[in-house]
Design a protein around this motif. Structure first.
Motif, PDB file in Angstrom:
ATOM      1  N   UNK A  21      29.012 -35.591   5.020  1.00 45.60           N
ATOM      2  CA  UNK A  21      30.357 -36.129   4.795  1.00 45.60           C
ATOM      3  C   UNK A  21      31.051 -35.439   3.624  1.00 45.60           C
ATOM      4  N   UNK A  22      30.354 -34.519   2.961  1.00 50.06           N
ATOM      5  CA  UNK A  22      30.957 -33.791   1.849  1.00 50.06           C
ATOM      6  C   UNK A  22      30.868 -34.502   0.517  1.00 50.06           C
ATOM      7  N   UNK A  23      30.112 -35.599   0.439  1.00 55.35           N
ATOM      8  CA  UNK A  23      29.976 -36.341  -0.809  1.00 55.35           C
ATOM      9  C   UNK A  23      28.782 -35.798  -1.605  1.00 55.35           C
ATOM     10  N   UNK A  24      28.941 -35.618  -2.937  1.00 59.82           N
ATOM     11  CA  UNK A  24      27.812 -35.156  -3.748  1.00 59.82           C
ATOM     12  C   UNK A  24      26.637 -36.129  -3.626  1.00 59.82           C
ATOM     13  N   UNK A  25      25.454 -35.605  -3.367  1.00 62.29           N
ATOM     14  CA  UNK A  25      24.260 -36.424  -3.179  1.00 62.29           C
ATOM     15  C   UNK A  25      23.234 -36.179  -4.287  1.00 62.29           C
ATOM     16  N   UNK A  26      23.121 -34.940  -4.739  1.00 61.58           N
ATOM     17  CA  UNK A  26      22.170 -34.608  -5.788  1.00 61.58           C
ATOM     18  C   UNK A  26      22.651 -33.370  -6.542  1.00 61.58           C
ATOM     19  N   UNK A  27      21.949 -33.062  -7.635  1.00 63.73           N
ATOM     20  CA  UNK A  27      22.318 -31.941  -8.490  1.00 63.73           C
ATOM     21  C   UNK A  27      21.084 -31.102  -8.742  1.00 63.73           C
ATOM     22  N   UNK A  28      21.253 -29.797  -8.753  1.00 59.94           N
ATOM     23  CA  UNK A  28      20.169 -28.878  -9.080  1.00 59.94           C
ATOM     24  C   UNK A  28      20.552 -28.158 -10.369  1.00 59.94           C
ATOM     25  N   UNK A  29      19.659 -28.196 -11.363  1.00 62.83           N
ATOM     26  CA  UNK A  29      19.865 -27.455 -12.612  1.00 62.83           C
ATOM     27  C   UNK A  29      18.587 -26.675 -12.908  1.00 62.83           C
ATOM     28  N   UNK A  30      18.698 -25.659 -13.748  1.00 65.00           N
ATOM     29  CA  UNK A  30      17.524 -24.877 -14.115  1.00 65.00           C
ATOM     30  C   UNK A  30      16.593 -25.731 -14.971  1.00 65.00           C
ATOM     31  N   UNK A  31      15.328 -25.362 -15.039  1.00 69.17           N
ATOM     32  CA  UNK A  31      14.370 -26.108 -15.845  1.00 69.17           C
ATOM     33  C   UNK A  31      14.749 -26.032 -17.323  1.00 69.17           C
ATOM     34  N   UNK A  32      15.282 -24.899 -17.753  1.00 68.16           N
ATOM     35  CA  UNK A  32      15.742 -24.753 -19.142  1.00 68.16           C
ATOM     36  C   UNK A  32      16.841 -25.775 -19.439  1.00 68.16           C
ATOM     37  N   UNK A  33      17.814 -25.874 -18.529  1.00 70.22           N
ATOM     38  CA  UNK A  33      18.896 -26.846 -18.723  1.00 70.22           C
ATOM     39  C   UNK A  33      18.360 -28.270 -18.671  1.00 70.22           C
ATOM     40  N   UNK A  34      17.441 -28.552 -17.735  1.00 75.09           N
ATOM     41  CA  UNK A  34      16.886 -29.897 -17.639  1.00 75.09           C
ATOM     42  C   UNK A  34      16.150 -30.278 -18.919  1.00 75.09           C
ATOM     43  N   UNK A  35      15.390 -29.345 -19.494  1.00 72.57           N
ATOM     44  CA  UNK A  35      14.671 -29.626 -20.735  1.00 72.57           C
ATOM     45  C   UNK A  35      15.644 -29.941 -21.866  1.00 72.57           C
ATOM     46  N   UNK A  36      16.754 -29.199 -21.941  1.00 68.09           N
ATOM     47  CA  UNK A  36      17.769 -29.476 -22.971  1.00 68.09           C
ATOM     48  C   UNK A  36      18.385 -30.857 -22.765  1.00 68.09           C
ATOM     49  N   UNK A  37      18.752 -31.162 -21.520  1.00 65.02           N
ATOM     50  CA  UNK A  37      19.361 -32.458 -21.208  1.00 65.02           C
ATOM     51  C   UNK A  37      18.385 -33.587 -21.514  1.00 65.02           C
ATOM     52  N   UNK A  38      17.146 -33.421 -21.107  1.00 67.15           N
ATOM     53  CA  UNK A  38      16.121 -34.443 -21.327  1.00 67.15           C
ATOM     54  C   UNK A  38      15.895 -34.700 -22.814  1.00 67.15           C
ATOM     55  N   UNK A  39      15.812 -33.632 -23.606  1.00 65.54           N
ATOM     56  CA  UNK A  39      15.607 -33.780 -25.053  1.00 65.54           C
ATOM     57  C   UNK A  39      16.797 -34.497 -25.696  1.00 65.54           C
ATOM     58  N   UNK A  40      18.001 -34.150 -25.273  1.00 65.26           N
ATOM     59  CA  UNK A  40      19.193 -34.816 -25.802  1.00 65.26           C
ATOM     60  C   UNK A  40      19.173 -36.304 -25.469  1.00 65.26           C
ATOM     61  N   UNK A  41      18.801 -36.643 -24.249  1.00 61.40           N
ATOM     62  CA  UNK A  41      18.730 -38.054 -23.851  1.00 61.40           C
ATOM     63  C   UNK A  41      17.698 -38.811 -24.683  1.00 61.40           C
ATOM     64  N   UNK A  42      16.561 -38.179 -24.967  1.00 62.45           N
ATOM     65  CA  UNK A  42      15.544 -38.823 -25.804  1.00 62.45           C
ATOM     66  C   UNK A  42      16.083 -39.107 -27.195  1.00 62.45           C
ATOM     67  N   UNK A  43      16.816 -38.163 -27.757  1.00 64.54           N
ATOM     68  CA  UNK A  43      17.360 -38.332 -29.107  1.00 64.54           C
ATOM     69  C   UNK A  43      18.397 -39.448 -29.135  1.00 64.54           C
ATOM     70  N   UNK A  44      19.381 -39.393 -28.240  1.00 65.52           N
ATOM     71  CA  UNK A  44      20.461 -40.381 -28.289  1.00 65.52           C
ATOM     72  C   UNK A  44      20.010 -41.773 -27.870  1.00 65.52           C
ATOM     73  N   UNK A  45      18.867 -41.883 -27.190  1.00 59.89           N
ATOM     74  CA  UNK A  45      18.380 -43.211 -26.805  1.00 59.89           C
ATOM     75  C   UNK A  45      17.464 -43.817 -27.871  1.00 59.89           C
ATOM     76  N   UNK A  46      17.149 -43.070 -28.916  1.00 55.11           N
ATOM     77  CA  UNK A  46      16.317 -43.569 -30.006  1.00 55.11           C
ATOM     78  C   UNK A  46      17.232 -44.154 -31.089  1.00 55.11           C
ATOM     79  N   UNK A  47      17.347 -45.478 -31.127  1.00 52.83           N
ATOM     80  CA  UNK A  47      18.290 -46.134 -32.032  1.00 52.83           C
ATOM     81  C   UNK A  47      18.010 -45.827 -33.497  1.00 52.83           C
ATOM     82  N   UNK A  48      16.739 -45.830 -33.895  1.00 55.46           N
ATOM     83  CA  UNK A  48      16.397 -45.561 -35.291  1.00 55.46           C
ATOM     84  C   UNK A  48      16.762 -44.126 -35.679  1.00 55.46           C
TER      85      UNK A  48
END
Length: 72
Positions: A17-44
């Motif tokens: 139907x042309x609707x976005x279903x998933x996203x593909x990113x490089x492992x390098x980009x995923x590691x950067x995104x994942x690390x950023x999420x870990x930092x911003x989700x750590x309240x302390x």
């Protein structure tokens, strides 16, 4: 010094139907995104970063690494 923001290269996988279903990113980009999420989700850690930024803005005396280690 801040470095330029590098946005990930993203490929969208769509449905028939042309609707976005998933996203593909490089492992390098995923590691950067994942690390950023870990930092911003750590309240302390985020509180500590905000406190440090405030100290830099107000010109507070900052300790060197050696001074910190001496006080442990």
């Amino acid at each position: 010094m801040l470095k330029a923001l590098e946005l990930p290269k993203v490929e969208y996988i769509t449905t028939p139907e042309g609707k976005p279903k998933s996203v593909v990113v490089s492992i390098k980009d995923w590691n950067r995104i994942s690390e950023t999420l870990k930092i911003v989700s750590n309240k302390e850690l985020m509180k500590s970063i905000k406190r440090a930024k405030q100290q830099l803005r107000t010109g507070s005396k900052l300790l060197t690494l050696n001074e910190v280690l001496e006080n442990l």
